[in-house]
Design a protein around this motif. Structure first.
Motif, PDB file in Angstrom:
ATOM      1  N   LEU A 189      34.767  11.500 -20.976  1.00  0.00           N
ATOM      2  CA  LEU A 189      34.252  10.236 -21.500  1.00  0.00           C
ATOM      3  C   LEU A 189      33.212  10.488 -22.588  1.00  0.00           C
ATOM      4  CD1 LEU A 189      34.153   7.178 -21.456  1.00  0.00           C
ATOM      5  CD2 LEU A 189      32.579   7.320 -19.508  1.00  0.00           C
ATOM      6  N   ALA A 190      32.312  11.427 -22.352  1.00  0.00           N
ATOM      7  CA  ALA A 190      31.307  11.755 -23.368  1.00  0.00           C
ATOM      8  C   ALA A 190      31.970  12.262 -24.641  1.00  0.00           C
ATOM      9  CB  ALA A 190      30.324  12.793 -22.821  1.00  0.00           C
ATOM     10  N   GLY A 191      33.048  13.007 -24.509  1.00  0.00           N
ATOM     11  CA  GLY A 191      33.776  13.488 -25.680  1.00  0.00           C
ATOM     12  C   GLY A 191      34.403  12.363 -26.482  1.00  0.00           C
ATOM     13  N   HIS A 192      35.047  11.424 -25.791  1.00  0.00           N
ATOM     14  CA  HIS A 192      35.653  10.282 -26.486  1.00  0.00           C
ATOM     15  C   HIS A 192      34.578   9.426 -27.159  1.00  0.00           C
ATOM     16  CE1 HIS A 192      39.600  11.207 -25.148  1.00  0.00           C
ATOM     17  NE2 HIS A 192      39.416  10.841 -23.895  1.00  0.00           N
ATOM     18  N   LEU A 193      33.482   9.194 -26.450  1.00  0.00           N
ATOM     19  CA  LEU A 193      32.406   8.397 -27.033  1.00  0.00           C
ATOM     20  C   LEU A 193      31.746   9.132 -28.196  1.00  0.00           C
ATOM     21  CD1 LEU A 193      30.743   6.827 -23.851  1.00  0.00           C
ATOM     22  CD2 LEU A 193      32.270   5.726 -25.504  1.00  0.00           C
ATOM     23  N   LEU A 239      26.161   3.761 -28.409  1.00  0.00           N
ATOM     24  CA  LEU A 239      27.032   4.891 -28.122  1.00  0.00           C
ATOM     25  C   LEU A 239      26.210   6.149 -27.856  1.00  0.00           C
ATOM     26  CD1 LEU A 239      29.784   4.236 -30.801  1.00  0.00           C
ATOM     27  CD2 LEU A 239      30.146   4.289 -28.326  1.00  0.00           C
ATOM     28  N   ALA A 240      25.189   6.377 -28.666  1.00  0.00           N
ATOM     29  CA  ALA A 240      24.330   7.563 -28.482  1.00  0.00           C
ATOM     30  C   ALA A 240      23.634   7.522 -27.121  1.00  0.00           C
ATOM     31  CB  ALA A 240      23.317   7.654 -29.617  1.00  0.00           C
ATOM     32  N   ARG A 241      23.178   6.335 -26.709  1.00  0.00           N
ATOM     33  CA  ARG A 241      22.527   6.214 -25.389  1.00  0.00           C
ATOM     34  C   ARG A 241      23.501   6.517 -24.257  1.00  0.00           C
ATOM     35  NH1 ARG A 241      19.936   1.578 -27.502  1.00  0.00           N
ATOM     36  NH2 ARG A 241      21.392   0.242 -26.407  1.00  0.00           N
ATOM     37  N   GLU A 242      24.734   6.003 -24.358  1.00  0.00           N
ATOM     38  CA  GLU A 242      25.731   6.272 -23.316  1.00  0.00           C
ATOM     39  C   GLU A 242      26.064   7.756 -23.235  1.00  0.00           C
ATOM     40  OE1 GLU A 242      27.442   4.562 -20.818  1.00  0.00           O
ATOM     41  OE2 GLU A 242      25.824   3.172 -21.240  1.00  0.00           O
ATOM     42  N   ILE A 243      26.229   8.387 -24.378  1.00  0.00           N
ATOM     43  CA  ILE A 243      26.535   9.821 -24.402  1.00  0.00           C
ATOM     44  C   ILE A 243      25.389  10.600 -23.787  1.00  0.00           C
ATOM     45  CG2 ILE A 243      26.950  11.809 -25.906  1.00  0.00           C
ATOM     46  CD1 ILE A 243      28.245   9.740 -27.885  1.00  0.00           C
ATOM     47  N   CYS A 244      24.175  10.233 -24.139  1.00  0.00           N
ATOM     48  CA  CYS A 244      22.987  10.887 -23.577  1.00  0.00           C
ATOM     49  C   CYS A 244      22.957  10.740 -22.056  1.00  0.00           C
ATOM     50  CB  CYS A 244      21.741  10.282 -24.212  1.00  0.00           C
ATOM     51  SG  CYS A 244      20.206  11.081 -23.765  1.00  0.00           S
ATOM     52  N   ARG A 249      40.773   5.048 -25.598  1.00  0.00           N
ATOM     53  CA  ARG A 249      40.765   6.228 -24.716  1.00  0.00           C
ATOM     54  C   ARG A 249      39.522   6.244 -23.845  1.00  0.00           C
ATOM     55  NH1 ARG A 249      42.427   9.755 -29.712  1.00  0.00           N
ATOM     56  NH2 ARG A 249      44.663   9.334 -29.702  1.00  0.00           N
ATOM     57  N   ALA A 250      38.383   5.917 -24.449  1.00  0.00           N
ATOM     58  CA  ALA A 250      37.138   5.876 -23.681  1.00  0.00           C
ATOM     59  C   ALA A 250      37.217   4.807 -22.592  1.00  0.00           C
ATOM     60  CB  ALA A 250      35.955   5.604 -24.608  1.00  0.00           C
ATOM     61  N   LEU A 251      37.838   3.679 -22.907  1.00  0.00           N
ATOM     62  CA  LEU A 251      37.974   2.608 -21.922  1.00  0.00           C
ATOM     63  C   LEU A 251      38.803   3.060 -20.722  1.00  0.00           C
ATOM     64  CD1 LEU A 251      37.555  -0.301 -21.009  1.00  0.00           C
ATOM     65  CD2 LEU A 251      39.500  -0.942 -22.437  1.00  0.00           C
ATOM     66  N   VAL A 252      39.882   3.770 -20.976  1.00  0.00           N
ATOM     67  CA  VAL A 252      40.738   4.250 -19.885  1.00  0.00           C
ATOM     68  C   VAL A 252      39.958   5.201 -18.974  1.00  0.00           C
ATOM     69  CG1 VAL A 252      42.757   5.678 -19.359  1.00  0.00           C
ATOM     70  CG2 VAL A 252      42.899   3.924 -21.120  1.00  0.00           C
ATOM     71  N   VAL A 253      39.222   6.121 -19.565  1.00  0.00           N
ATOM     72  CA  VAL A 253      38.462   7.087 -18.753  1.00  0.00           C
ATOM     73  C   VAL A 253      37.323   6.383 -18.025  1.00  0.00           C
ATOM     74  CG1 VAL A 253      37.086   9.199 -18.799  1.00  0.00           C
ATOM     75  CG2 VAL A 253      39.091   9.002 -20.270  1.00  0.00           C
ATOM     76  N   ALA A 273      32.660   1.146 -19.894  1.00  0.00           N
ATOM     77  CA  ALA A 273      33.878   0.358 -20.080  1.00  0.00           C
ATOM     78  C   ALA A 273      33.596  -0.882 -20.925  1.00  0.00           C
ATOM     79  CB  ALA A 273      34.470  -0.037 -18.733  1.00  0.00           C
ATOM     80  N   ILE A 274      32.497  -1.542 -20.667  1.00  0.00           N
ATOM     81  CA  ILE A 274      32.134  -2.731 -21.446  1.00  0.00           C
ATOM     82  C   ILE A 274      31.881  -2.352 -22.899  1.00  0.00           C
ATOM     83  CG2 ILE A 274      30.312  -4.460 -21.793  1.00  0.00           C
ATOM     84  CD1 ILE A 274      30.134  -4.629 -18.708  1.00  0.00           C
ATOM     85  N   LEU A 275      31.144  -1.272 -23.113  1.00  0.00           N
ATOM     86  CA  LEU A 275      30.868  -0.814 -24.473  1.00  0.00           C
ATOM     87  C   LEU A 275      32.164  -0.467 -25.206  1.00  0.00           C
ATOM     88  CD1 LEU A 275      28.962   0.008 -26.748  1.00  0.00           C
ATOM     89  CD2 LEU A 275      28.691   2.225 -25.608  1.00  0.00           C
ATOM     90  N   ALA A 276      33.051   0.251 -24.555  1.00  0.00           N
ATOM     91  CA  ALA A 276      34.322   0.630 -25.178  1.00  0.00           C
ATOM     92  C   ALA A 276      35.164  -0.596 -25.505  1.00  0.00           C
ATOM     93  CB  ALA A 276      35.080   1.589 -24.267  1.00  0.00           C
ATOM     94  N   ALA A 277      35.212  -1.551 -24.591  1.00  0.00           N
ATOM     95  CA  ALA A 277      35.985  -2.774 -24.834  1.00  0.00           C
ATOM     96  C   ALA A 277      35.393  -3.575 -25.993  1.00  0.00           C
ATOM     97  CB  ALA A 277      36.029  -3.628 -23.566  1.00  0.00           C
ATOM     98  N   GLU A 278      34.067  -3.652 -26.053  1.00  0.00           N
ATOM     99  CA  GLU A 278      33.419  -4.352 -27.162  1.00  0.00           C
ATOM    100  C   GLU A 278      33.733  -3.672 -28.492  1.00  0.00           C
ATOM    101  OE1 GLU A 278      29.540  -6.059 -24.707  1.00  0.00           O
ATOM    102  OE2 GLU A 278      29.277  -4.425 -26.137  1.00  0.00           O
ATOM    103  N   ARG A 279      33.743  -2.333 -28.501  1.00  0.00           N
ATOM    104  CA  ARG A 279      34.052  -1.607 -29.735  1.00  0.00           C
ATOM    105  C   ARG A 279      35.509  -1.823 -30.136  1.00  0.00           C
ATOM    106  NH1 ARG A 279      30.852  -2.509 -32.154  1.00  0.00           N
ATOM    107  NH2 ARG A 279      31.744  -1.241 -33.790  1.00  0.00           N
ATOM    108  N   MET A 280      36.404  -1.858 -29.154  1.00  0.00           N
ATOM    109  CA  MET A 280      37.807  -2.147 -29.466  1.00  0.00           C
ATOM    110  C   MET A 280      37.927  -3.523 -30.119  1.00  0.00           C
ATOM    111  SD  MET A 280      39.988  -0.713 -26.242  1.00  0.00           S
ATOM    112  CE  MET A 280      41.558  -1.120 -26.986  1.00  0.00           C
ATOM    113  N   ASP A 281      37.257  -4.517 -29.549  1.00  0.00           N
ATOM    114  CA  ASP A 281      37.299  -5.869 -30.104  1.00  0.00           C
ATOM    115  C   ASP A 281      36.725  -5.898 -31.520  1.00  0.00           C
ATOM    116  OD1 ASP A 281      38.422  -6.820 -27.764  1.00  0.00           O
ATOM    117  OD2 ASP A 281      36.536  -7.653 -26.986  1.00  0.00           O
ATOM    118  N   ALA A 282      35.622  -5.203 -31.742  1.00  0.00           N
ATOM    119  CA  ALA A 282      34.986  -5.198 -33.062  1.00  0.00           C
ATOM    120  C   ALA A 282      35.894  -4.552 -34.108  1.00  0.00           C
ATOM    121  CB  ALA A 282      33.650  -4.452 -32.993  1.00  0.00           C
TER     122      ALA A 282
END
Length: 139
Positions: free
Chosen positions: A34-38, A64-69, A101-105, A115-124
């Protein structure tokens, strides 16, 4: 019938001695994935930010940086200097695929925040690709 096994198994067993190489749990593997995809999504987001200045992209990059951290146990992600060239549509499609991909993981590891962050990015990125929609004036 069958020849008995005469050599020692290369696979460790619960009754056997622990192996010398470290094993990671499924959760640790999913965190790494997940960290890799993000991280890849962050790199593409930084490239988009270099092409088009946007407060929304700045906020997305920070989140994204906060989630990866968080996933990397407090280690901040490495960020390359973004390239200021490229087709924004291609970058948005790449970012959309990475967010998917991040959403799936994230869903498989039950990480709601990611998951929420990934879905929001997909929508954007979908919205950026389709452009603004006009309201219908038909009666």
């Amino acid at each position: 019938m069958y020849e008995p096994i005469r050599t020692k198994s290369v696979h460790s067993t619960p009754a056997g001695p622990p192996s010398d190489f470290p094993h990671r749990s499924r959760e640790e593997e999913l965190d790494i994935q997940l960290a890799g995809h993000l991280g890849a999504l962050l790199a593409v987001t930084d490239d988009l930010r270099a092409l088009t200045a946007s407060a929304e992209l700045d906020t997305a990059a920070e989140r994204l940086a906060r989630e990866i951290c968080r996933l990397r146990g407090g280690r901040t992600p490495l960020r390359a200097a973004p390239g200021a060239s490229g087709d924004p549509a291609v970058l948005h499609r790449r970012a959309h695929a990475l967010a998917g991909r991040a959403l799936v993981v994230a869903a498989s590891r039950a990480d709601t925040a990611a998951a929420i962050l990934a879905a929001e990015r997909m929508d954007a990125h979908t919205a950026a690709l389709t452009g603004p929609k006009e309201l219908s004036t038909a009666h």
